[in-house]
Structure formats: C-alpha cells, structure tokens
Design a protein around this motif. Structure first.
Motif, PDB file in Angstrom:
ATOM      1  N   GLU A   1       0.852  -1.187   0.000  1.00 58.82           N
ATOM      2  CA  GLU A   1       0.000   0.000   0.000  1.00 58.82           C
ATOM      3  C   GLU A   1       0.894   1.245   0.000  1.00 58.82           C
ATOM      4  O   GLU A   1       1.885   1.302   0.727  1.00 58.82           O
ATOM      5  CB  GLU A   1      -0.917   0.000   1.229  1.00 58.82           C
ATOM      6  N   THR A   2       0.555   2.228  -0.816  1.00 64.86           N
ATOM      7  CA  THR A   2       1.336   3.472  -0.887  1.00 64.86           C
ATOM      8  C   THR A   2       0.550   4.675  -0.393  1.00 64.86           C
ATOM      9  O   THR A   2       1.109   5.770  -0.282  1.00 64.86           O
ATOM     10  CB  THR A   2       1.791   3.735  -2.337  1.00 64.86           C
ATOM     11  N   ARG A   3      -0.722   4.508  -0.104  1.00 59.99           N
ATOM     12  CA  ARG A   3      -1.567   5.637   0.314  1.00 59.99           C
ATOM     13  C   ARG A   3      -1.003   6.286   1.585  1.00 59.99           C
ATOM     14  O   ARG A   3      -0.743   5.629   2.576  1.00 59.99           O
ATOM     15  CB  ARG A   3      -2.989   5.141   0.580  1.00 59.99           C
ATOM     16  N   GLY A   4      -0.829   7.623   1.547  1.00 60.16           N
ATOM     17  CA  GLY A   4      -0.402   8.371   2.717  1.00 60.16           C
ATOM     18  C   GLY A   4       1.051   8.174   3.103  1.00 60.16           C
ATOM     19  O   GLY A   4       1.486   8.660   4.145  1.00 60.16           O
ATOM     20  N   ARG A   5       1.822   7.461   2.283  1.00 63.04           N
ATOM     21  CA  ARG A   5       3.225   7.207   2.604  1.00 63.04           C
ATOM     22  C   ARG A   5       4.129   8.076   1.748  1.00 63.04           C
ATOM     23  O   ARG A   5       3.831   8.324   0.590  1.00 63.04           O
ATOM     24  CB  ARG A   5       3.574   5.729   2.365  1.00 63.04           C
ATOM     25  N   ASP A   6       5.249   8.500   2.328  1.00 60.02           N
ATOM     26  CA  ASP A   6       6.217   9.249   1.542  1.00 60.02           C
ATOM     27  C   ASP A   6       7.198   8.287   0.892  1.00 60.02           C
ATOM     28  O   ASP A   6       7.072   7.056   1.009  1.00 60.02           O
ATOM     29  CB  ASP A   6       6.937  10.306   2.394  1.00 60.02           C
ATOM     30  N   ALA A   7       8.162   8.826   0.154  1.00 57.17           N
ATOM     31  CA  ALA A   7       9.049   7.985  -0.653  1.00 57.17           C
ATOM     32  C   ALA A   7       9.811   6.976   0.193  1.00 57.17           C
ATOM     33  O   ALA A   7       9.960   5.810  -0.188  1.00 57.17           O
ATOM     34  CB  ALA A   7      10.024   8.868  -1.437  1.00 57.17           C
ATOM     35  N   GLU A   8      10.301   7.398   1.363  1.00 63.06           N
ATOM     36  CA  GLU A   8      11.079   6.502   2.212  1.00 63.06           C
ATOM     37  C   GLU A   8      10.236   5.345   2.722  1.00 63.06           C
ATOM     38  O   GLU A   8      10.671   4.187   2.729  1.00 63.06           O
ATOM     39  CB  GLU A   8      11.673   7.284   3.390  1.00 63.06           C
ATOM     40  N   GLN A   9       9.011   5.638   3.156  1.00 68.98           N
ATOM     41  CA  GLN A   9       8.133   4.586   3.658  1.00 68.98           C
ATOM     42  C   GLN A   9       7.746   3.591   2.563  1.00 68.98           C
ATOM     43  O   GLN A   9       7.649   2.393   2.816  1.00 68.98           O
ATOM     44  CB  GLN A   9       6.872   5.216   4.246  1.00 68.98           C
ATOM     45  N   ILE A  10       7.532   4.088   1.365  1.00 65.06           N
ATOM     46  CA  ILE A  10       7.172   3.200   0.255  1.00 65.06           C
ATOM     47  C   ILE A  10       8.322   2.247  -0.057  1.00 65.06           C
ATOM     48  O   ILE A  10       8.104   1.046  -0.286  1.00 65.06           O
ATOM     49  CB  ILE A  10       6.787   4.025  -0.986  1.00 65.06           C
ATOM     50  N   GLN A  11       9.555   2.758  -0.042  1.00 67.54           N
ATOM     51  CA  GLN A  11      10.699   1.885  -0.319  1.00 67.54           C
ATOM     52  C   GLN A  11      10.859   0.829   0.768  1.00 67.54           C
ATOM     53  O   GLN A  11      11.181  -0.333   0.478  1.00 67.54           O
ATOM     54  CB  GLN A  11      11.981   2.723  -0.448  1.00 67.54           C
ATOM     55  N   GLU A  12      10.629   1.196   2.025  1.00 69.63           N
ATOM     56  CA  GLU A  12      10.695   0.220   3.115  1.00 69.63           C
ATOM     57  C   GLU A  12       9.650  -0.877   2.923  1.00 69.63           C
ATOM     58  O   GLU A  12       9.927  -2.071   3.126  1.00 69.63           O
ATOM     59  CB  GLU A  12      10.469   0.926   4.456  1.00 69.63           C
ATOM     60  N   ALA A  13       8.429  -0.490   2.533  1.00 72.93           N
ATOM     61  CA  ALA A  13       7.353  -1.460   2.332  1.00 72.93           C
ATOM     62  C   ALA A  13       7.664  -2.406   1.181  1.00 72.93           C
ATOM     63  O   ALA A  13       7.403  -3.616   1.253  1.00 72.93           O
ATOM     64  CB  ALA A  13       6.031  -0.733   2.086  1.00 72.93           C
TER      65      ALA A  13
END
Length: 486
Positions: free
Chosen positions: A454-466
């Motif tokens: 899920e990418t909703r509400g996440r910034d670039a760093e959080q998306i890469q971690e996910a």
C-alpha cells in the motif's frame, strides 16, 4: 509541493497544510498536465470507429487493419523509452510542450494520408507523442502533488485518458453518418494545441527537477506560490538533503552513478522495477485494449450494424469515465492495493463470461453487459491505480527513468496484444481468447497480493521500506547485496 515535499523533515512527520488557494492552483496545473493523458486516450480510442471506414477506403485486409491500430504502439514504445532522458535533460514543462507539438504533426499526417503507407507513418508519429505523454504525465503530476491528494491527482491522468476515449467515441458517432474518418482524427489537433499553449504560458517547472539541477531559487518561488516562504524554505532544504543522500547511495552501489538505467537494477530499486514492469504488462495482457480498440468490431460480430456498434461503444466509454471518477474518489480513502485486487478479481470473472458468451452464442445484450462489467472493473481499479503506482513506487532520483521503463513495457505489451488479438481469435476462437485474458487476471491477482504494498499516505522513504519488506529484504540484506555489486 513535490512528493516528499508535503511532510516535515523526518519520515513520519506531519502533513504540511496547503492553503485552499494553493490547492486550487495545483489542481489547475494538474488538469493542464493531464491534457497529455486526454490525447493519449483520444488517439488510442478514435481509431476504433475510424477503422470501420478506413478499411473500405483503402481496401485493408485483417493484417493491415491490425497494423493501423498497432503501429501507433511501436511509436509509443520509442516515445516512452526516450521521454525519461528527455525530461531529465530539458525539464518536465518543455518536454510536455514538445509532446503537444508532435501530436499536431502526427494528426496532420494522418488526416492528409493518401494511402496505407502514409497512414502508418502518421500513426507512428502520433505514437511517439502518446508514449512520451503516458510516461511523463504521471511523473510530472507526482512532482507537483501534496501527499494528501497525490492519489487523486495521479488518477486524474487516467480520468483524462478515459475522457479522451469517450470523446473519441462521440466524435466517431458524430461523423459515422458521413464516414469521414479524416475528420475523426482531425479533432485531436485542438487539445494538442491547448497542451502546447499551457506548457508555454501556464505550467510551472517541477520543483523536484529544479532542485536536482541546482535551481533551488526557482523551486522556492514555485513552492512559495502555493504555500508560504517559511514552508518553501523547509521543503527545499529537505529535498536537497534527500537528493544528496540518494547521490551518496548511488556512489556506494555503482561506479557509474550517473547512469540512471543501470541504477534501476540496483538491489534497493529492483523491487520497485519488478512491480512497475509486471503491473505494466498485466494492465495490457488482461485484455483491456482489445475492448477499447475493437469494441465496434466485436459488437458488430454480434449482428449489429456499424453505426449501431459505434453507438454502443459510446456506452462503454461512458462507463469507463464514470468508474474512473469513482476510483478518484476512493483512491485516497480505500487505498491502492485493495482497489487493484478487487479490480483484477472482477475482471477475471467478467472477461471469462464474455468469452463464454461468444462460445455458446449468447445474444448481443448479454455480450454487451459482460463488456460493460469488465470495463467498469478495470476503470474502477487497475486502470487508474497503475498510473498512480508508477508515479509513487520509484525513488525520486530514478522516478522519470522508472516510469519510462514501466510505460515502455506497457506499450510493448499493448502492441503485442492488439496485433495478435484478431489473428489469435481466428485461431483459437474469440471466446477462448478472452479466457486467456481471464487466466492472466487470476495470476496477476496473486502477484499483487504478495508483492505490491500500500502506498496511500506514505512518503518515498516509507514506500521503499514497504517494497523491501514485501520482497523479503531487510536493510542488512540490501546492504550486503550492495557490497556484492561493487
């Protein structure tokens, strides 16, 4: 203002509030940028009705008919593959203006075509612009979008694509009685001219691009125009720090740090690339453009006349547009991942039933119903969310190249499906061909369930971690892979 510019420094910082006047300005810019998506939709959709009359004027056989449709996709692959490098070199805004100019040139060639070869040449030129627009628009939208409305602005691209398709169907209907396929194509010059005008007088350059190229004062001015000076200062500082961190990472992972294409295959970017390329292929091999391109032809095979087939294809265009509007309302509420999963499940069922309708000889009403359900399922999920995801999943330093690569695969897949559909349907049967699409949708459902975060509400760093987590990677294993690639 750009992705990552809408949070305070710190991965989990609070969202920065953009005042209503600033949001209105951003939405206006987004609408102008997404005009590239409208042209994408128009020039891929208008051929569906025009083909019914072109084949008579130029006495085209089935292969030549398929090539008139699919040759645009050859240009689109080239346009998508080169647009990333162009956008990085000269900027997002001038690139978009150049795309509009190419649209105009291609439209002139097609409308003046005196035979099959010239028609193909014009379609290739249009394809260059379509492919470049499809790769650039999500990147440009992502880089002017606050995180809180990023999903809605990125799905605006798909909304304009579906609007372009619907307008193309309506234009086909208007000129159906006269059979003037040249007029059908000529209408596309109007939005192309509007795109050129907007790029010259209305649109700002992407702040992300400006900062990356050392023009932080211009970036500051652009951000301050929709927020305030203090916020602009903080966001520019954070962007500069993030760019410095990414460049340091590139130096650690590859000696040729300036080669963005090689950077795409680095261990920390590879999960994003796999997701982007797979979804790009799935969006086409799920069968959507066999419906978009050949809707009148498919409906005509149920026993309806050419004009009635074009009329019913308009209904498909309306459903496509309405469900895209629904998706825009949901994407920042429900999230990207559940929308794609539901979409793929419904697509699998409806395209299977569409195949069954042809195999057992159901009437035209049921056939049209299954087509409409399939279009609704696609437009309410996979269609718009794919373009949202490729604007989000890649790190900012390779976002343009990542989007370009994903879009190129999307167009290659589009080309293969559109060229092979009529011959394959003749070999296997039309119903059985739709069952192949259903099987692909099922496989894609399980891929998304396992690997797409899920990418909703996440910034670039959080998306890469996910993404790393979905692929079973940890910072330690990623670091060890970095060491092996040095």
């Amino acid at each position: 203002m750009v992705q990552g510019f809408s949070r305070e420094p710190g991965t989990h910082g609070p969202l920065i509030e953009v005042p209503p006047a600033g949001l209105r300005k951003i939405r206006m810019w987004a609408g102008a940028i997404a005009m590239g998506g409208f042209l994408f939709g128009f020039d891929t959709g208008v051929v569906s009705g025009a083909l019914l009359y072109i084949r008579k004027d130029f006495d085209l056989n089935s292969f030549e008919q398929g090539s008139v449709v699919s040759v645009l996709l050859i240009g689109a692959v080239i346009g998508a593959m080169t647009s990333g490098k162009l956008a990085e070199r000269i900027g997002r805004r001038p690139s978009l203006g150049l795309i509009g100019a190419v649209f105009i040139v291609g439209t002139i060639i097609v409308t003046a075509a005196n035979g099959y070869p010239m028609l193909l040449a014009g379609r290739i030129v249009l394809g260059l612009a379509v492919g470049a627009a499809s790769a650039l628009v999500p990147v440009y939208l992502s880089e002017i979008s606050p995180t809180s409305i990023r999903g809605r602005l990125l799905t605006l691209n798909q909304l304009l694509i579906t609007t372009g398709i619907l307008v193309a169907y309506l234009v086909n209907l208007v000129f159906a009685s006269s059979g003037s396929w040249r007029s059908m194509f000529a209408v596309g010059a109007i939005p192309a001219a509007l795109l050129v005008i907007a790029s010259v007088w209305l649109l700002p350059e992407s702040p992300q691009w400006l900062i990356t190229h050392g023009r932080k004062q211009r970036a500051h001015e652009g951000i301050a125009s929709v927020t305030d000076d203090a916020t602009a200062d903080r966001l520019v500082q954070r962007a500069e720090q993030r760019i410095a961190d990414e460049r340091a990472k590139q130096q650690r992972t590859a000696a040729d740090q300036g080669n963005a294409r090689k950077r795409l295959t680095a261990p920390d970017v590879r999960p994003a690339l796999i997701v982007g390329l797979t979804l790009a292929a799935v969006q086409q091999f799920g069968g959507i453009n066999t419906i978009i391109y050949y809707a009148p032809t498919i409906i005509q095979q149920t026993g309806l006349s050419a004009s009635n087939s074009i009329f019913y294809s308009v209904a498909i265009g309306v459903i496509n547009l309405v469900m895209t509007l629904v998706a825009i309302r949901l994407v920042d509420r429900v999230g990207r991942r559940p929308m794609v999963l539901v979409s793929l499940g419904l697509m699998a069922v409806s395209v299977f039933m569409l195949g069954l309708a042809f195999v057992v000889g159901m009437n035209s009403v049921l056939t049209l119903l299954f087509m409409v359900v399939y279009i609704a399922a696609f437009a309410g999920g996979l269609g718009p969310v794919f373009w949202t995801l490729i604007g989000e999943i890649f790190p900012p330093s390779v976002r343009a190249e990542g989007s370009s690569a994903s879009t190129a695969v999307n167009w290659i897949s589009n080309f293969v499906v559109s060229l092979a559909f009529l011959p394959l349907a003749g070999l296997l049967g039309q119903g059985e061909t739709f069952w192949v699409f259903a099987a692909i949708c099922v496989v894609a459902f399980f891929f998304v369930g396992r690997y797409v975060p899920e990418t909703r509400g996440r910034d670039a760093e959080q998306i890469q971690e996910a993404l790393q987590s979905r692929f079973g990677n940890t910072p330690e294993t990623t670091h060890s892979e970095h060491a092996r690639t040095r």
